[in-house]
Design an enzyme around this catalytic site. Structure first.
Site, PDB file in Angstrom:
ATOM      1  N   VAL A 556      10.605  -6.057 -38.327  1.00  0.00           N
ATOM      2  CA  VAL A 556      10.655  -6.005 -36.874  1.00  0.00           C
ATOM      3  C   VAL A 556      10.261  -7.371 -36.351  1.00  0.00           C
ATOM      4  O   VAL A 556       9.259  -7.934 -36.775  1.00  0.00           O
ATOM      5  CB  VAL A 556       9.675  -4.952 -36.322  1.00  0.00           C
ATOM      6  CG1 VAL A 556       9.802  -4.866 -34.816  1.00  0.00           C
ATOM      7  CG2 VAL A 556       9.936  -3.615 -36.965  1.00  0.00           C
ATOM      8  N   GLY A 558      10.152 -10.034 -32.770  1.00  0.00           N
ATOM      9  CA  GLY A 558       9.809  -9.923 -31.367  1.00  0.00           C
ATOM     10  C   GLY A 558      10.933  -9.331 -30.539  1.00  0.00           C
ATOM     11  O   GLY A 558      10.699  -8.730 -29.505  1.00  0.00           O
ATOM     12  N   VAL A 562      15.453  -5.195 -37.823  1.00  0.00           N
ATOM     13  CA  VAL A 562      16.419  -5.418 -38.891  1.00  0.00           C
ATOM     14  C   VAL A 562      16.454  -4.171 -39.755  1.00  0.00           C
ATOM     15  O   VAL A 562      15.418  -3.719 -40.247  1.00  0.00           O
ATOM     16  CB  VAL A 562      16.028  -6.629 -39.764  1.00  0.00           C
ATOM     17  CG1 VAL A 562      17.124  -6.901 -40.783  1.00  0.00           C
ATOM     18  CG2 VAL A 562      15.808  -7.850 -38.902  1.00  0.00           C
ATOM     19  N   LYS A 577      20.980  -6.619 -37.970  1.00  0.00           N
ATOM     20  CA  LYS A 577      20.031  -7.023 -36.937  1.00  0.00           C
ATOM     21  C   LYS A 577      20.500  -6.483 -35.605  1.00  0.00           C
ATOM     22  O   LYS A 577      21.643  -6.743 -35.216  1.00  0.00           O
ATOM     23  CB  LYS A 577      20.040  -8.549 -36.787  1.00  0.00           C
ATOM     24  CG  LYS A 577      19.296  -9.320 -37.790  1.00  0.00           C
ATOM     25  CD  LYS A 577      19.074 -10.704 -37.186  1.00  0.00           C
ATOM     26  CE  LYS A 577      19.103 -11.777 -38.231  1.00  0.00           C
ATOM     27  NZ  LYS A 577      18.839 -13.094 -37.645  1.00  0.00           N
ATOM     28  N   ASP A 673      14.836 -24.487 -37.872  1.00  0.00           N
ATOM     29  CA  ASP A 673      13.699 -23.628 -38.197  1.00  0.00           C
ATOM     30  C   ASP A 673      13.636 -23.386 -39.701  1.00  0.00           C
ATOM     31  O   ASP A 673      13.610 -22.250 -40.161  1.00  0.00           O
ATOM     32  CB  ASP A 673      13.802 -22.315 -37.417  1.00  0.00           C
ATOM     33  CG  ASP A 673      12.448 -21.614 -37.315  1.00  0.00           C
ATOM     34  OD1 ASP A 673      11.430 -22.252 -37.653  1.00  0.00           O
ATOM     35  OD2 ASP A 673      12.420 -20.445 -36.911  1.00  0.00           O
TER      36      ASP A 673
END
Ligand SMILES: *[C@@H]1O[C@H](CO)[C@@H](O)[C@H](O)[C@H]1NC(C)=O
Ligand SMILES: *[C@@H]1O[C@H](CO)[C@@H](O)[C@H](O)[C@H]1NC(C)=O
Ligand SMILES: *[C@@H]1O[C@H](CO)[C@@H](O)[C@H](O)[C@H]1NC(C)=O
Ligand SMILES: *[C@@H]1O[C@H](CO)[C@@H](O)[C@H](O)[C@H]1NC(C)=O
Ligand SMILES: *[C@@H]1O[C@H](CO)[C@@H](O)[C@H](O)[C@H]1NC(C)=O
Ligand SMILES: *[C@@H]1O[C@H](CO)[C@@H](O)[C@H](O)[C@H]1NC(C)=O
Ligand SMILES: *[C@@H]1O[C@H](CO)[C@@H](O)[C@H](O)[C@H]1NC(C)=O
Ligand SMILES: *[C@@H]1O[C@H](CO)[C@@H](O)[C@H](O)[C@H]1NC(C)=O
Length: 902
Positions: A556, A558, A562, A577, A673
């Site tokens: 999970v 924010g 998934v 997702k 990221d």
């Protein structure tokens, strides 16, 4: 590592390293007695090495091929793309290179990177290229072509017959366009065996009559596809340095069929009549067929759509090989081959033509097209039931499409018409973005800011895949998935040639407009071409997730959950997702993104399988990764520790994935990221980079608004990016450097409590220890004594360089990859010679595991992906850290608060 160091190392470790690195044997074409391979990097006097393909490019200024000295040279106005794209020779009047060659057939490859050279505008360039009697290009605009194709640069490959002892290659600026000039970045000339006259070619008009082959013809390669397999780089070819592309993006409609590999007990054996240079074994080892369901196959076609120039003759070469049991007899798989709705071949039976399983065969057909401009060429397979066939199926292993110079030695087509949204001001596309006037791009920015926020939101859907179950072994792989045995790095994968004209490669700058990728295939330019990415109905998603069964939740984030799911009647496990529902506007942006993402396919990327946007839902369907995240195998885990070799292999895999994002796709995709939770592992421990792409390049990174969307995770964030809001591939390299230390030290990048201040930030702490020469004291205790000292040295140096303060001082991810490969080789050598014991992969509980379990406090919550404002308080820490502070690590954020770059 600079090239000199590299070369000296190469001398020392040369043989084992090379044999390791180039794992695929090079099957030399039988042209070695007198072979020519000229690689000219134009507009420079420097010699550069393309390590990936083991090719040395000679600066043309040094050579005798240059007759006149009248032309200008120019370095690329931005970035540092790889050779030969990093320099250009500019011609404002006709200019001829003269190559002394012995008569025969040659590959001629021309490399173009249209950019604003010196004070010239990229879009002003229009020119013709002739080689001997052949007109290769005419009124050619490389800029329009790459814009339509959404690439940064491109290669044109020709095969020409040289009949005299010299070849004159002439660049002629257009006389009809004002300010026209010509340019070239690289020229490659390579002698080739006659690959065209080796088999009869049939007219694909249903008459099956023989096409009269003319040895004087020239050919332009339009497509070269490794059907059902991954893209192959030039080094993996059977001696002719051709690149082979993945076929999946050209498939039309929903019927992707299935891809498969040869059975392990099948060996590919070329018949004596067929030289290996026709195509490498890797092409025949993988295939695509229609699938196991006869009823579905009878009612559908397996179709590829290939965009070509109308008004030419085309030679289509189909490569076949049966590679799986029980396909050993005639009349098991019999099918039609249609080209442009005409029957090119009926009753085609691979076994009947080849003589058995594992024996390759290729068939040539010629089609004649009419008209001008661009057109779609349809290539279709369908079962033929006119014989007593056992399976209603069809198969294809490879496909090549060549344009022929049938008429007047001409191969030049028209420039493509770019989709309207791709027509951008070239000064905007190529100049430094800081020079842009705000007003001019305001409209774009407004649109883009909205989408950025939205997309960041999408990105933020958590991808913690806490997978525990093993993926069911399934021989028939999902569409587009690359072969499991793939071991060779395909950096310039030439992937994603959505349009005509083969061999187009990668994007290197980060300032493209990126407003849309438009698939450019003309006829199906709708919002989301079905041939790129699978569309799921909401109903299918409901079925796959058992109506979003909470028991299937893998993680999970924010912004959503998934789920683990199963599609295709349970045959394929996926991760689904689900984001929050979208607005109408959002759906459009979502589609644009999906279109981009769906083109990014690589062994080391988590593939996007499809999406669902019905009922305003925003659902993405990904490959399921059985072993979860890399971090789960490093610390705070019940999992057995990974051996050093495994860790190196995982880092190498992730670096390959990033390298593909940076250089192999149409656009440079900056991940933004990179971290250990975004590196996932499949059941075979193959590392796959995830969560990329929704943060693509483009005006989203425009200086004017990026300050609100600094994205990334604390501990991994590039200090330069933070200071200057200037994002580049080097930001990913920085984050990857942190990952490397994290893997080595098995600790989080940030530990907020219970540690001395200088140890809070891993990047600072590791750099500090590395520079003090005490790095070994902080490495994962499990690894102590198991890493070969030279390997550790190489690895640590590489990681250290990644963490250089300035992006410009950091290596490219390609260099990082090379160094990691090298480090792995050092480790392997040491383990083989017995000087180091690497450790086993099996999971006995070592003290390190136990230690790990009670390890280190939680990371701060902010560690997770976040869309952050640059004005955030940074935990109230002072901005005053200076360069000298960096060496003595201070605060958590010393790296990102260093004000020097302001
Ligand atoms: C290469 O070609 C020569 C003749 O041109 C032939 O004698 C020789 O057997 C060939 N070698 C291979 C490996 O095919
Ligand atoms: C090799 O090339 C030279 C000229 O460069 C030519 O004289 C000779 O005949 C060629 N040999 C073969 C085997 O093609
Ligand atoms: C790389 O290229 C050099 C020079 O062309 C050659 O000597 C060397 O054998 C090549 N390496 C491999 C692995 O083929
Ligand atoms: C190539 O160009 C040179 C000078 O421009 C000319 O002398 C020569 O004949 C040309 N060669 C061919 C094969 O056309
Ligand atoms: C340059 O080449 C083009 C085409 O090859 C030709 O039409 C033109 O006349 C040439 N210009 C000069 C000045 O030779
Ligand atoms: C090149 O063209 C000439 C003349 O058409 C022909 O005799 C020769 O065989 C050709 N060479 C090749 C390698 O195709
Ligand atoms: C090869 O392996 C397949 C299964 O992968 C099996 O069905 C087949 O009988 C084997 N054939 C031979 C000749 O061993
Ligand atoms: C398959 O393609 C052939 C040739 O283009 C066409 O005649 C046929 O209708 C197609 N079948 C289906 C089911 O689309």
């Amino acid at each position: 590592m600079n090239h000199a160091t590299f070369l000296s190392l190469l001398l020392i470790f040369g043989a084992p390293l090379l044999s390791f690195y180039f794992t695929v044997p090079v099957l030399a074409a039988n042209s070695t007695s007198n072979s020519t391979h000229i690689l000219l990097s134009c507009g420079t006097s420097e010699t550069s090495i393309d390590y990936v393909n083991n090719l040395t490019w000679i600066g043309d200024s040094k050579t005798n091929y240059i007759s006149q000295k009248a032309s200008q040279t120019s370095p690329i106005p931005y970035g540092s793309p790889s050779v030969p794209y990093n320099n250009a020779r500019i011609f404002t009047s006709n200019y001829t290179y003269t190559f002394p060659l012995s008569p025969g057939r040659y590959f001629l490859r021309l490399y173009f990177n249209p950019a604003n050279y010196s004070n010239l505008i990229a879009s002003d360039s229009y020119f013709a290229v002739t080689a001997g009697p052949y007109t290769l290009l005419s009124n050619f605009s490389a800029w329009i072509t790459v814009t339509a194709l959404t690439y940064d640069y491109l290669v044109r490959e020709f095969s020409i017959n040289v009949t005299s002892t010299t070849l004159n290659l002439t660049f002629a600026p257009s006389t009809t366009q004002p300010k026209a000039y010509a340019f070239i970045n690289g020229i490659e000339i390579m002698s080739s065996p006659d690959i065209f006259s080796t088999s009869p070619a049939y007219l694909a008009d249903g008459t099956n009559s023989l096409f009269p082959y003319d040895p004087g013809m020239a050919f332009q390669t339009m497509y070269r596809l490794n059907v059902g397999g991954r893209s192959l780089n030039r080094f993996e070819d059977s001696g002719l340095y051709r690149s082979w592309d993945d076929d999946s993006i050209y498939i039309f409609g929903a019927d992707f069929g299935v891809t498969f590999q040869k059975d392990s007990n099948v060996t590919i054996e070329y018949p004596s009549t067929m030289p290996q240079y026709i195509a490498p074994v890797l092409v025949y080892e993988t295939a695509r067929s229609m699938g196991p369901y006869p009823k579905i196959n009878l009612n559908s076609n397996l179709t590829w759509i290939l965009n070509v120039d109308a008004g030419f003759y085309y030679l289509l070469r189909f490569h076949f090989c049966e590679i799986q049991y029980p396909m050993t007899k005639v009349n098991q798989r019999v099918f039609f081959i249609y080209i442009n709705n005409q029957t090119a071949q009926s009753q085609f039976d691979v076994i009947a033509y080849s003589g058995g399983i594992g024996i390759p065969i290729y068939m040539d057909y010629v089609v004649i097209t009419a008209g001008s401009g661009q057109m779609d060429m349809w290539v279709t397979l369908h079962p033929d039931l006119s014989t007593q066939t056992e399976y209603f199926d069809a198969i294809l292993n490879g496909l090549e499409v060549f344009k022929m110079s049938k008429v007047e030695n001409n191969l030049a087509g028209l420039n493509p018409v770019p989709p309207p949204q791709n027509i951008v001001d070239p000064t905007r596309a190529f100049n430094n973005k800081h020079k842009e006037s705000k007003g001019k791009v305001m409209a774009i920015i407004v649109g883009v800011v909205g989408s950025v926020l939205l997309l960041s939101f999408i990105v933020c859907i958590c991808l913690f895949m806490i997978y525990k179950q093993k993926k069911k072994k399934d021989k028939v792989s999902e569409e587009g998935k690359v072969s499991e045995e793939a071991t060779v790095w395909t950096p310039l994968s030439f992937y994603g040639i959505s349009n005509s004209q083969s061999d187009v490669s990668a994007k290197t700058n980060t300032t493209s407009t990126g407003t849309s990728t438009g698939n450019g295939t003309g006829s199906h330019n709708s919002s989301l071409p079905a041939n790129l990415c699978r569309h799921f109905s909401f109903h299918e998603i409901l079925a796959a997730t058992n109506r979003f069964d909470e028991a299937l939740v893998l993680g999970v984030g924010g912004f959503g959950k998934v789920y683990q799911g199963e599609i295709d009647n349970g045959s394929t496990k996926v991760a689904i997702k689900r984001g929050n529902p979208l607005s109408e506007q959002g759906i459009h942006e979502f589609q644009t993104e999906i279109e981009l993402l769906s083109k990014l396919r690589h062994r080391h990327l988590v593939s996007l399988i499809g999406y669902c946007e019905e009922e305003n839902e925003m659902i993405l369907v990904y490959d399921y990764m059985a072993r979860g995240t890399l971090r789960e195998h490093l610390y705070k885990t019940q999992n057995a520790p990974l051996t050093w070799k495994q860790r190196l292999e995982i880092c190498i895999g992730a670096a390959r994935g990033l390298h593909y994002l940076h250089t192999g796709a149409k656009h440079t995709v900056i991940h933004r990221d990179v971290k250990t939770t975004n590196i996932l592992l499949d059941e075979k421990w193959v590392a796959k980079v995830s969560d990329f792409g929704l943060s693509k390049t483009g005006p989203t990174l425009d200086h004017t608004h990026v300050s609100t969307v600094v994205k990334g995770s604390f501990g991994y964030l590039d200090p330069e990016y933070f200071r200057r809001q200037q994002l580049s591939e080097k930001s990913d390299v920085y984050s990857f450097g942190v990952v490397l230390f994290e893997v080595l030290c098995a600790r989080p990048p940030i530990i907020s409590n219970d540690v001395p201040k200088e140890q809070v930030n891993l990047a600072d702490w590791a750099l500090f220890c590395q520079r003090k020469g005490v790095l070994e004291e902080i490495i994962d205790s499990y690894l102590k004594g198991k890493i070969a000292p030279q390997c550790l040295k190489k690895y640590a140096e590489t990681a250290e360089k990644c963490l250089a303060d300035q992006g410009i001082d950091r290596p490219s991810i390609g260099d990082v990859l090379w160094n990691l490969e090298f480090a792995l080789q050092l480790q392997i050598n040491a383990e083989e010679s017995g000087s180091v014991v690497g450790g086993t992969t099996s999971g006995e509980e070592t003290p390190a595991v136990i230690l790990r379990k009670k390890e280190l406090a939680d990371e701060p919550t902010s560690e997770s992906t976040s869309t952050t404002n640059t004005t955030m308080s940074m935990g109230g820490r002072s901005i005053a850290s200076t360069d000298s502070d960096r060496l003595a690590p201070s605060a958590v954020f010393s790296e990102i608060m260093n004000p020097k770059g302001q």
